[in-house]
Design a protein around this motif. Structure first.
Motif, PDB file in Angstrom:
ATOM      1  N   LEU A  53       1.099  -1.643  -0.361  1.00  0.00           N
ATOM      2  CA  LEU A  53      -0.218   0.389   0.170  1.00  0.00           C
ATOM      3  C   LEU A  53       0.538   0.987   0.067  1.00  0.00           C
ATOM      4  N   GLY A  54       1.980   1.116   0.761  1.00  0.00           N
ATOM      5  CA  GLY A  54       2.707   1.827   0.557  1.00  0.00           C
ATOM      6  C   GLY A  54       3.360   2.691  -0.280  1.00  0.00           C
ATOM      7  N   SER A  57       0.937   4.256  -2.842  1.00  0.00           N
ATOM      8  CA  SER A  57       0.170   5.529  -2.377  1.00  0.00           C
ATOM      9  C   SER A  57       1.784   6.224  -3.121  1.00  0.00           C
ATOM     10  N   LYS A  58       2.852   5.677  -3.105  1.00  0.00           N
ATOM     11  CA  LYS A  58       3.787   6.754  -4.242  1.00  0.00           C
ATOM     12  C   LYS A  58       3.708   7.561  -5.035  1.00  0.00           C
ATOM     13  N   MET A  78      -7.471   0.851  -3.516  1.00  0.00           N
ATOM     14  CA  MET A  78      -6.066   1.508  -3.933  1.00  0.00           C
ATOM     15  C   MET A  78      -6.315   2.437  -5.497  1.00  0.00           C
ATOM     16  N   ASN A  82      -9.111   8.091  -7.600  1.00  0.00           N
ATOM     17  CA  ASN A  82      -8.067   9.085  -7.620  1.00  0.00           C
ATOM     18  C   ASN A  82      -7.082   8.844  -8.937  1.00  0.00           C
ATOM     19  N   LYS A  84      -6.226   6.551 -11.125  1.00  0.00           N
ATOM     20  CA  LYS A  84      -5.611   5.387 -11.180  1.00  0.00           C
ATOM     21  C   LYS A  84      -6.297   4.458 -12.565  1.00  0.00           C
TER      22      LYS A  84
END
Length: 253
Positions: A53-54, A57-58, A78, A82, A84
């Motif tokens: 997930l990190g 998010s980057k 995720m 946004n 994607k």
């Protein structure tokens, strides 16, 4: 510019889709960072869900990535919000099994199934059955094929995800690449070339032999290896999997 993520099950077209997506760098302000799969370290170790997930998010608009991400709610959220663009590639489970076995038993000698396939089993028929029903032996655990697919099938139900069959990318490539362009244009991407030229650019980047895991990649290759017993075992252990994926309409295969 959308964030673009190519997703697949292992041995189901991940290297093919990343080669296609890398072609986007010739059609717009996309960047291929050249990193390993988003769920792996550079030395191919699995990352924790939080680390995955990190990494996701980057990613920033114009970034291109790929990986092997199941349809767990946290990953679905995720990868469908946004700006994607998520492309999910899936493959006939029977061909995936054959590809997996050749990779694990011949091409990748450090694979955790290498010893089991080569020392515990004596035939391709036994290896195929093992890949279908799963293996529980310590150190050689393998999830049954039905369960493996169940972890990814949720992507097919996400309207904001472009799901593409591996076979379409091989046999109907121009049409599949056109679908990809339509999908990205719907998210705001404007290719720097007209449609036919853009399709040719994406197609030009496909070079299966450049993948270290490539062997054959031909749809229907399973027919050369599945025995009558393998077919029986597959049908008994996978329920309606082939129907849900659109590879068969009944059990007469």
């Amino acid at each position: 510019m959308p964030i673009v993520f190519g997703n697949a099950m292992p041995k189901s077209g991940s290297h093919l889709i990343i080669q296609v997506l890398q072609g986007l760098t010739h059609l717009g302000a996309f960047v291929n960072p050249g990193f390993p799969p988003i769920n792996r370290t550079e030395d191919n170790r699995k990352l924790s869900d939080n680390d995955i997930l990190g990494n996701l998010s980057k990613m920033r608009p114009g970034d291109i990535g790929y990986g092997y991400i199941g349809a767990q709610p946290k990953f679905v959220e995720m990868l469908t919000t946004n700006n994607k663009a998520t492309i999910f590639v899936y493959r006939d489970p029977r061909d995936m099994i054959v590809s997996h076995i050749f990779y694990a038993s011949q091409m990748h000698k450090t694979h955790w199934m290498y010893t089991y396939y080569n020392e515990k089993l004596t035939s391709m028929e036994e290896r195929i059955n093992a890949a279908i029903v799963g293996v529980t032996e310590a150190g050689s655990e393998l999830t049954p094929v039905q369960k493996r697919y169940n972890g990814y099938l949720g992507w097919l139900d996400e309207p904001s995800v472009l799901s593409l069959k591996f076979e379409k990318l091989i046999l109907e490539r121009e049409y599949a690449l056109g679908e990809l362009l339509d999908y990205l244009e719907g998210l705001g991407f404007k290719p720097s070339a007209e449609r036919q030229s853009a399709i040719q650019v994406l197609n030009a980047g496909i070079a299966p032999s450049k993948s270290g895991t490539f062997r054959k990649g031909q749809p229907g290759n399973w027919r050369e290896y599945f025995t009558t017993d393998n077919i029986k075992t597959f049908k008994e252990n996978t329920g309606d999997l082939l129907f849900r994926l659109g590879y068969e309409s009944d059990n007469s295969w």
